[in-house]
Design a protein around this motif. Structure first.
Motif, mmCIF file in Angstrom:
data_model
loop_
_atom_site.group_PDB
_atom_site.id
_atom_site.type_symbol
_atom_site.label_atom_id
_atom_site.label_comp_id
_atom_site.label_asym_id
_atom_site.label_seq_id
_atom_site.Cartn_x
_atom_site.Cartn_y
_atom_site.Cartn_z
ATOM 1 N N THR A 274 51.170 -6.384 -27.863
ATOM 2 C CA THR A 274 52.517 -6.461 -28.405
ATOM 3 C C THR A 274 52.665 -7.816 -29.083
ATOM 4 O OG1 THR A 274 53.434 -5.044 -26.674
ATOM 5 C CG2 THR A 274 54.988 -6.433 -27.888
ATOM 6 N N VAL A 275 53.179 -7.803 -30.300
ATOM 7 C CA VAL A 275 53.284 -9.037 -31.075
ATOM 8 C C VAL A 275 54.753 -9.376 -31.298
ATOM 9 C CG1 VAL A 275 52.757 -10.139 -33.285
ATOM 10 C CG2 VAL A 275 51.060 -8.657 -32.202
ATOM 11 N N ASP A 276 55.247 -10.369 -30.556
ATOM 12 C CA ASP A 276 56.607 -10.848 -30.811
ATOM 13 C C ASP A 276 56.548 -11.918 -31.906
ATOM 14 O OD1 ASP A 276 55.551 -13.102 -29.552
ATOM 15 O OD2 ASP A 276 56.768 -12.898 -27.749
ATOM 16 N N GLU A 277 57.700 -12.481 -32.271
ATOM 17 C CA GLU A 277 57.728 -13.425 -33.395
ATOM 18 C C GLU A 277 56.857 -14.652 -33.138
ATOM 19 O OE1 GLU A 277 60.825 -15.995 -36.200
ATOM 20 O OE2 GLU A 277 61.612 -14.740 -34.589
ATOM 21 N N LYS A 278 56.943 -15.202 -31.938
ATOM 22 C CA LYS A 278 56.154 -16.396 -31.628
ATOM 23 C C LYS A 278 54.659 -16.101 -31.746
ATOM 24 C CE LYS A 278 55.711 -17.702 -27.323
ATOM 25 N NZ LYS A 278 55.986 -18.260 -25.971
#
Length: 320
Positions: A274-278
């Motif tokens: 999962t790729v969040d903004e950070k």
């Protein structure tokens, strides 16, 4: 013998990367993709002379700030090119959100809605159009909103797995990983040539395709920006491939055997991420190629957008 292009059509949806009406009519792709470069070039063709006159006449009647009128007329002409292409393909036409909105989520959402509304005014339903957005964090967030509104999106200028995962998480309809531009960067950085099987752009698309299929991700993978037919052949079996008329012609004249390279039946297991903004921004920071090519691509499309608007400005001045 069956041409490689016909063999490719048996395993991959073939898309034309052009606004050349004659080429689309001749090569009969399923879909068409456009960008500011393609639109600007298409408008130089005689068949669009009346569309330019109509748009300029329409624009001359609009009130408000002059530069806003220029941008609105340029948008109208982009839709004119897309509407002609819709008549020639059974599938979708991609129309790009302005490159200067690449870091503006709300502006991109608004422009995406306006693109669909402009097509619908001409009787073109939204299921025939893909709104094309740069795969910046902001562009991906805009796509997430538009997808929930039933507006399908094509996430372009995609150079990395981080971008691909973020696009999938956002529910994007389609991504366009840029094969040739990845190759360009690595050739310049290393000073070496690559075979199709070693091609970093090919390997990047294969990795993304495998990740998507391993996790049953519905987002379509459409390889783009090819430098040679070998790259295309190395991705035979990919969901879609968007190809220039010159390379489509080359494939149509080659009757050699085309081997399928990608298939949902031969994927390998990989970890789901999962790729969040950070995480997205850090992964992009650590990937010099993706960071540089994304920025370069936005600058290039913005330059051609300026050329289109400059042409419109001159036409409006002459009509005044």
């Amino acid at each position: 013998m069956t041409s490689k292009l016909d063999q490719l059509r048996e395993m991959t949806t073939v898309v034309a990367d052009t606004g050349d009406i004659e080429a689309v009519a001749r090569l009969k792709p399923v879909d068409c993709t456009t960008n500011p470069t393609i639109v600007y070039k298409a408008l130089g063709e005689p068949m669009f002379a009346d569309a330019i006159k109509e748009a300029v006449a329409w624009g001359s009647k609009q009130g408000g700030i002059a530069e806003t009128v220029v941008q609105t007329v340029a948008d109208r002409l982009s839709i004119s090119v897309g509407a002609e292409l819709v008549k020639l393909v059974p599938g979708r036409v991609s129309t790009e959100v302005d490159a200067d909105l690449s870091f503006d989520t709300e502006g991109s959402i608004d422009k995406g809605r306006k693109i669909i509304a402009a097509y619908e005014e001409r009787g073109v339903t939204r299921d025939r159009i893909l709104v094309k957005l740069a795969s910046t964090w902001e562009g991906i967030r805009a796509a997430e909103v538009l997808q929930k509104e039933g507006i399908d999106c094509n996430l372009t200028l995609l150079f990395s797995k981080a971008q691909a995962i973020a696009c999938a998480d956002a529910g994007a309809f389609l991504i366009s990983p840029f094969v040739g531009r990845i190759l360009d960067w690595h050739k310049k950085a290393s000073g070496k040539d690559f075979t199709a099987e070693e091609d970093p752009g090919v390997l990047s698309v294969r990795e993304i395709y495998n990740y998507y299929k391993a996790h049953d991700i519905k987002t379509i993978v459409m390889g783009a920006s090819f430098r040679n037919a070998g790259e295309i052949e190395a991705l035979a079996g990919c969901d879609r491939l968007t190809i220039s008329p010159a390379l489509l012609d080359e494939l149509s004249k080659d009757d050699g055997k085309l081997e399928r390279k990608l298939s949902p039946d031969t994927v390998t297991n990989v970890e789901k991420l999962t790729v969040d903004e950070k995480t997205f921004r850090w992964m992009m920071n650590e990937d010099a190629m993706a960071t540089e090519k994304l920025a370069e691509g936005i600058r290039s499309f913005a330059k051609d957008l300026i050329s289109l608007r400059t042409m419109v400005r001159k036409e409006l001045e002459q009509a005044a």
